[in-house]
Design a protein around this motif. Structure first.
Motif, PDB file in Angstrom:
ATOM      1  N   ALA A  46       0.834  -1.203   0.000  1.00 11.09           N
ATOM      2  CA  ALA A  46       0.000   0.000   0.000  1.00 11.09           C
ATOM      3  C   ALA A  46       0.873   1.259   0.000  1.00 11.09           C
ATOM      4  O   ALA A  46       0.621   2.199  -0.754  1.00 11.09           O
ATOM      5  N   GLU A  47       1.911   1.281   0.844  1.00 12.16           N
ATOM      6  CA  GLU A  47       2.825   2.422   0.883  1.00 12.16           C
ATOM      7  C   GLU A  47       3.512   2.614  -0.470  1.00 12.16           C
ATOM      8  O   GLU A  47       3.623   3.741  -0.962  1.00 12.16           O
ATOM      9  N   ASN A  48       3.979   1.527  -1.057  1.00 10.56           N
ATOM     10  CA  ASN A  48       4.641   1.626  -2.361  1.00 10.56           C
ATOM     11  C   ASN A  48       3.683   2.129  -3.421  1.00 10.56           C
ATOM     12  O   ASN A  48       4.084   2.876  -4.318  1.00 10.56           O
ATOM     13  N   GLY A  49       2.414   1.719  -3.348  1.00 13.99           N
ATOM     14  CA  GLY A  49       1.431   2.198  -4.306  1.00 13.99           C
ATOM     15  C   GLY A  49       1.270   3.705  -4.235  1.00 13.99           C
ATOM     16  O   GLY A  49       1.226   4.398  -5.262  1.00 13.99           O
ATOM     17  N   VAL A  50       1.217   4.251  -3.021  1.00 13.40           N
ATOM     18  CA  VAL A  50       1.088   5.704  -2.831  1.00 13.40           C
ATOM     19  C   VAL A  50       2.337   6.413  -3.348  1.00 13.40           C
ATOM     20  O   VAL A  50       2.247   7.416  -4.071  1.00 13.40           O
ATOM     21  N   ARG A  51       3.511   5.902  -3.011  1.00 12.72           N
ATOM     22  CA  ARG A  51       4.758   6.516  -3.446  1.00 12.72           C
ATOM     23  C   ARG A  51       4.937   6.409  -4.963  1.00 12.72           C
ATOM     24  O   ARG A  51       5.448   7.340  -5.606  1.00 12.72           O
ATOM     25  N   LEU A  52       4.488   5.311  -5.538  1.00  8.41           N
ATOM     26  CA  LEU A  52       4.586   5.137  -6.982  1.00  8.41           C
ATOM     27  C   LEU A  52       3.677   6.131  -7.705  1.00  8.41           C
ATOM     28  O   LEU A  52       4.073   6.739  -8.702  1.00  8.41           O
ATOM     29  N   LYS A  53       2.474   6.346  -7.190  1.00  9.86           N
ATOM     30  CA  LYS A  53       1.566   7.341  -7.791  1.00  9.86           C
ATOM     31  C   LYS A  53       2.166   8.738  -7.714  1.00  9.86           C
ATOM     32  O   LYS A  53       2.071   9.513  -8.667  1.00  9.86           O
ATOM     33  N   ALA A  54       2.808   9.063  -6.592  1.00 11.43           N
ATOM     34  CA  ALA A  54       3.458  10.369  -6.460  1.00 11.43           C
ATOM     35  C   ALA A  54       4.592  10.504  -7.474  1.00 11.43           C
ATOM     36  O   ALA A  54       4.772  11.561  -8.087  1.00 11.43           O
ATOM     37  N   HIS A  55       5.344   9.430  -7.670  1.00 18.28           N
ATOM     38  CA  HIS A  55       6.428   9.442  -8.654  1.00 18.28           C
ATOM     39  C   HIS A  55       5.868   9.635 -10.066  1.00 18.28           C
ATOM     40  O   HIS A  55       6.441  10.389 -10.871  1.00 18.28           O
ATOM     41  N   LEU A  56       4.754   8.997 -10.375  1.00 17.47           N
ATOM     42  CA  LEU A  56       4.140   9.155 -11.698  1.00 17.47           C
ATOM     43  C   LEU A  56       3.658  10.587 -11.906  1.00 17.47           C
ATOM     44  O   LEU A  56       3.812  11.144 -12.999  1.00 17.47           O
ATOM     45  N   ARG A  57       3.087  11.198 -10.870  1.00 18.89           N
ATOM     46  CA  ARG A  57       2.649  12.598 -10.975  1.00 18.89           C
ATOM     47  C   ARG A  57       3.855  13.514 -11.201  1.00 18.89           C
ATOM     48  O   ARG A  57       3.796  14.440 -12.008  1.00 18.89           O
ATOM     49  N   LYS A  58       4.954  13.244 -10.514  1.00 19.04           N
ATOM     50  CA  LYS A  58       6.171  14.031 -10.684  1.00 19.04           C
ATOM     51  C   LYS A  58       6.696  13.873 -12.117  1.00 19.04           C
ATOM     52  O   LYS A  58       7.125  14.842 -12.740  1.00 19.04           O
ATOM     53  N   GLY A  59       6.632  12.669 -12.645  1.00 23.04           N
ATOM     54  CA  GLY A  59       7.063  12.442 -14.022  1.00 23.04           C
ATOM     55  C   GLY A  59       6.200  13.188 -15.021  1.00 23.04           C
ATOM     56  O   GLY A  59       6.706  13.748 -16.001  1.00 23.04           O
ATOM     57  N   GLU A  60       4.902  13.228 -14.767  1.00 19.42           N
ATOM     58  CA  GLU A  60       3.999  13.957 -15.665  1.00 19.42           C
ATOM     59  C   GLU A  60       4.290  15.456 -15.610  1.00 19.42           C
ATOM     60  O   GLU A  60       4.310  16.127 -16.646  1.00 19.42           O
ATOM     61  N   ARG A  61       4.526  15.983 -14.420  1.00 20.42           N
ATOM     62  CA  ARG A  61       4.892  17.402 -14.299  1.00 20.42           C
ATOM     63  C   ARG A  61       6.207  17.683 -15.018  1.00 20.42           C
ATOM     64  O   ARG A  61       6.353  18.721 -15.681  1.00 20.42           O
ATOM     65  N   THR A  62       7.146  16.783 -14.889  1.00 24.42           N
ATOM     66  CA  THR A  62       8.437  16.955 -15.555  1.00 24.42           C
ATOM     67  C   THR A  62       8.259  16.986 -17.068  1.00 24.42           C
ATOM     68  O   THR A  62       8.845  17.831 -17.751  1.00 24.42           O
ATOM     69  N   ARG A  63       7.431  16.079 -17.603  1.00 25.63           N
ATOM     70  CA  ARG A  63       7.180  16.073 -19.055  1.00 25.63           C
ATOM     71  C   ARG A  63       6.509  17.380 -19.487  1.00 25.63           C
ATOM     72  O   ARG A  63       6.859  17.956 -20.523  1.00 25.63           O
ATOM     73  N   LYS A  64       5.571  17.849 -18.691  1.00 26.54           N
ATOM     74  CA  LYS A  64       4.868  19.110 -19.001  1.00 26.54           C
ATOM     75  C   LYS A  64       5.862  20.272 -19.014  1.00 26.54           C
ATOM     76  O   LYS A  64       5.843  21.098 -19.928  1.00 26.54           O
ATOM     77  N   ASP A  65       6.744  20.327 -18.010  1.00 29.32           N
ATOM     78  CA  ASP A  65       7.739  21.405 -17.943  1.00 29.32           C
ATOM     79  C   ASP A  65       8.709  21.343 -19.118  1.00 29.32           C
ATOM     80  O   ASP A  65       9.062  22.377 -19.692  1.00 29.32           O
ATOM     81  N   LEU A  66       9.147  20.138 -19.463  1.00 29.53           N
ATOM     82  CA  LEU A  66      10.052  19.993 -20.611  1.00 29.53           C
ATOM     83  C   LEU A  66       9.365  20.430 -21.900  1.00 29.53           C
ATOM     84  O   LEU A  66       9.961  21.151 -22.713  1.00 29.53           O
ATOM     85  N   ARG A  67       8.134  19.984 -22.091  1.00 26.30           N
ATOM     86  CA  ARG A  67       7.389  20.345 -23.299  1.00 26.30           C
ATOM     87  C   ARG A  67       7.292  21.867 -23.420  1.00 26.30           C
ATOM     88  O   ARG A  67       7.565  22.440 -24.471  1.00 26.30           O
TER      89      ARG A  67
END
Length: 190
Positions: A46-67
């Motif tokens: 459960a903890e890893n699931g929450v942390r993984l979702k946060a990592h995915l959100r960070k990756g999406e923000r990073t892609r948006k910033d790069l774009r």
């Protein structure tokens, strides 16, 4: 003075996407050593699931910033080189992690199978569900590396094409391009 937006976005990408937080690997290592109870495994999943979702959100923000940075600023050759390095790093990490996690998952699956034979049907089903959850988390973690690499390849291709760069598929294409750029041979003087 050049705008540093692209540099900052690339730096952020290097920090955020090439080195994801250690979510799955330490957990699988500890599982392989038999260090957790079923309740602890469930809690960690459960903890890893929450942390993984946060990592995915960070990756999406990073892609948006790069774009945004690449769309709004002048792209230099060094930016394209950094994109190439990031792609290579992400693809290598995805391949390496897929191999390592595959072996760890195989070990954990064998433990689940062994344990399932010595518990009642409900507990066996719970162990199988835990395995499927961990397996899905591994797929998501590796998939994110591959997705970001693909995004960066697309960004690189778009920016390279915007700069008039040509991407050649083979040596024959390179020879044709070079011959088209060569000045005509001067007439022979006899």
């Amino acid at each position: 003075m050049p705008d540093a937006s692209i540099d900052l976005a690339l730096y952020s990408a290097a920090l955020n996407v090439t080195a994801p937080p250690a979510l799955i690997r330490p957990f699988l290592d500890q599982l392989a050593e038999g260090q957790f109870s079923v309740d602890e495994i469930r809690r960690r999943c459960a903890e890893n699931g929450v942390r993984l979702k946060a990592h995915l959100r960070k990756g999406e923000r990073t892609r948006k910033d790069l774009r945004a940075a690449f769309d709004l600023q002048a792209v230099e050759r060094r930016h394209l080189d950094i994109l190439d390095m990031l792609v290579a790093s992400l693809e290598a990490k995805a391949a390496r992690d897929a191999g390592e996690f595959g072996g760890l998952l195989d070990d954990f699956k064998a433990r689940v199978s062994t344990l399932s034979g010595s518990v009642d049907a409900g507990e066996a089903a719970e162990l199988e569900e835990i395995y499927r959850t961990i397996e899905a988390q591994v797929r998501v973690e590796i998939g994110e590396l591959a997705d970001v690499a693909l995004f960066l390849r697309g960004l690189r291709s778009k920016c390279g094409d915007d700069r008039g760069e040509k991407h050649l598929a083979d040596n024959e294409s390179l020879k044709k391009l070079l011959s088209s750029l060569s000045p005509p041979k001067p007439p022979s003087v006899s």
